[in-house]
Write an enzyme that holds these catalytic residues in place. Sequence first.
Site, PDB file in Angstrom:
ATOM      1  N   HIS A 225       6.792  40.014   1.944  1.00 12.46           N
ATOM      2  CA  HIS A 225       7.711  40.991   1.354  1.00 12.46           C
ATOM      3  C   HIS A 225       8.522  40.349   0.228  1.00 12.46           C
ATOM      4  O   HIS A 225       8.594  40.901  -0.883  1.00 12.46           O
ATOM      5  CB  HIS A 225       8.646  41.525   2.445  1.00 12.46           C
ATOM      6  CG  HIS A 225       9.693  42.469   1.941  1.00 12.46           C
ATOM      7  ND1 HIS A 225       9.561  43.844   2.029  1.00 12.46           N
ATOM      8  CD2 HIS A 225      10.904  42.253   1.342  1.00 12.46           C
ATOM      9  CE1 HIS A 225      10.637  44.416   1.507  1.00 12.46           C
ATOM     10  NE2 HIS A 225      11.463  43.475   1.082  1.00 12.46           N
ATOM     11  N   GLU A 226       9.129  39.203   0.495  1.00 10.57           N
ATOM     12  CA  GLU A 226       9.987  38.580  -0.520  1.00 10.57           C
ATOM     13  C   GLU A 226       9.182  38.089  -1.706  1.00 10.57           C
ATOM     14  O   GLU A 226       9.642  38.148  -2.858  1.00 10.57           O
ATOM     15  CB  GLU A 226      10.793  37.439   0.103  1.00 10.57           C
ATOM     16  CG  GLU A 226      11.734  37.861   1.224  1.00 10.57           C
ATOM     17  CD  GLU A 226      12.727  38.943   0.826  1.00 10.57           C
ATOM     18  OE1 GLU A 226      13.074  39.048  -0.365  1.00 10.57           O
ATOM     19  OE2 GLU A 226      13.150  39.703   1.725  1.00 10.57           O
ATOM     20  N   HIS A 229       8.813  40.795  -4.149  1.00 10.61           N
ATOM     21  CA  HIS A 229       9.945  40.900  -5.075  1.00 10.61           C
ATOM     22  C   HIS A 229       9.815  39.875  -6.201  1.00 10.61           C
ATOM     23  O   HIS A 229      10.045  40.193  -7.374  1.00 10.61           O
ATOM     24  CB  HIS A 229      11.263  40.651  -4.339  1.00 10.61           C
ATOM     25  CG  HIS A 229      11.711  41.778  -3.469  1.00 10.61           C
ATOM     26  ND1 HIS A 229      11.689  43.097  -3.870  1.00 10.61           N
ATOM     27  CD2 HIS A 229      12.233  41.775  -2.207  1.00 10.61           C
ATOM     28  CE1 HIS A 229      12.157  43.866  -2.900  1.00 10.61           C
ATOM     29  NE2 HIS A 229      12.487  43.092  -1.881  1.00 10.61           N
ATOM     30  N   HIS A 235      11.752  47.753  -3.692  1.00 13.54           N
ATOM     31  CA  HIS A 235      11.481  48.345  -2.386  1.00 13.54           C
ATOM     32  C   HIS A 235      10.719  49.660  -2.517  1.00 13.54           C
ATOM     33  O   HIS A 235      10.870  50.396  -3.486  1.00 13.54           O
ATOM     34  CB  HIS A 235      12.783  48.578  -1.620  1.00 13.54           C
ATOM     35  CG  HIS A 235      13.337  47.327  -1.042  1.00 13.54           C
ATOM     36  ND1 HIS A 235      14.674  47.110  -0.839  1.00 13.54           N
ATOM     37  CD2 HIS A 235      12.709  46.196  -0.609  1.00 13.54           C
ATOM     38  CE1 HIS A 235      14.862  45.910  -0.316  1.00 13.54           C
ATOM     39  NE2 HIS A 235      13.677  45.332  -0.177  1.00 13.54           N
TER      40      HIS A 235
END
Length: 270
Positions: A225-226, A229, A235
Amino acid sequence: MKPWMAAYLISIATACCIFFLVGGLPAGKRFTKKDAYRYFKKFGYMKMSDDENSNVTFRRSVEKVQKFAGANQTGDLNDETINLLMTPRCQNPDVFEKKNRTKRFLLAEPWPSTNLTYKLANYPNKTINLTNSGIDKIIRNSLATWAIYAPKLSFSLISSTSSRKAVINLKFARLDHGDGSSFDGPGGVLAHAFYPTDGEVHFDADESWSTATNSGANFDWVAIHEIGHALGLDHSSVKGSIMYPYYTGFKANLTLSLDDIAGIQELYPV
């Protein structure tokens, strides 16, 4: 990074230093309306200047959170919504004031080069069943998973002992660690990351990190997930997507959703 986004992230980072509540509360503390206001401002559902005495503004903010998370849009701070706001999550905001969401995912901007280096500065002291080599492997697999669907991306490791700075720099950190976005101890926020062309990825060292178990904080999900980014993805409002902001726990055979794939391929066309 675009000027309006930089200014917005600075305001969010400043707020991170002030607010204790970040998707979780200390044991025994009752969730209050003031806690909700803090959450809404922290994650972009209210402006920092919005009137906290306005019931209309409050209900609209509740509805925005409910809509983004895929919950029933009642505008009421009911038990379902309180449980959502107390769910561990990523510290990055969900809503950018100046962006018009035309897709379920949002994008920052891509890296100008697709040949990216990465470096892991350190390892956590608190793990359940993770070794240092296991953490290395999860990070490699996370990068490789995004690259499957964006094959122009390539990643090479820079040793932590090297003085060279990588494009994507990962580390475990505690509480106030100098970037304006303090962590909050166990629970609450698990990690945060900065978009291109910053590329910093920070994991909360106070979490009990794990893999392949429901115990602790699953590093596989948080890492991929990170890194999303750090590659330029914001998101997503799609439940089940990697870029959904709320922690969903351990999942076997973690893969990108169609929404994640659409996002990464818009940033880095095949």
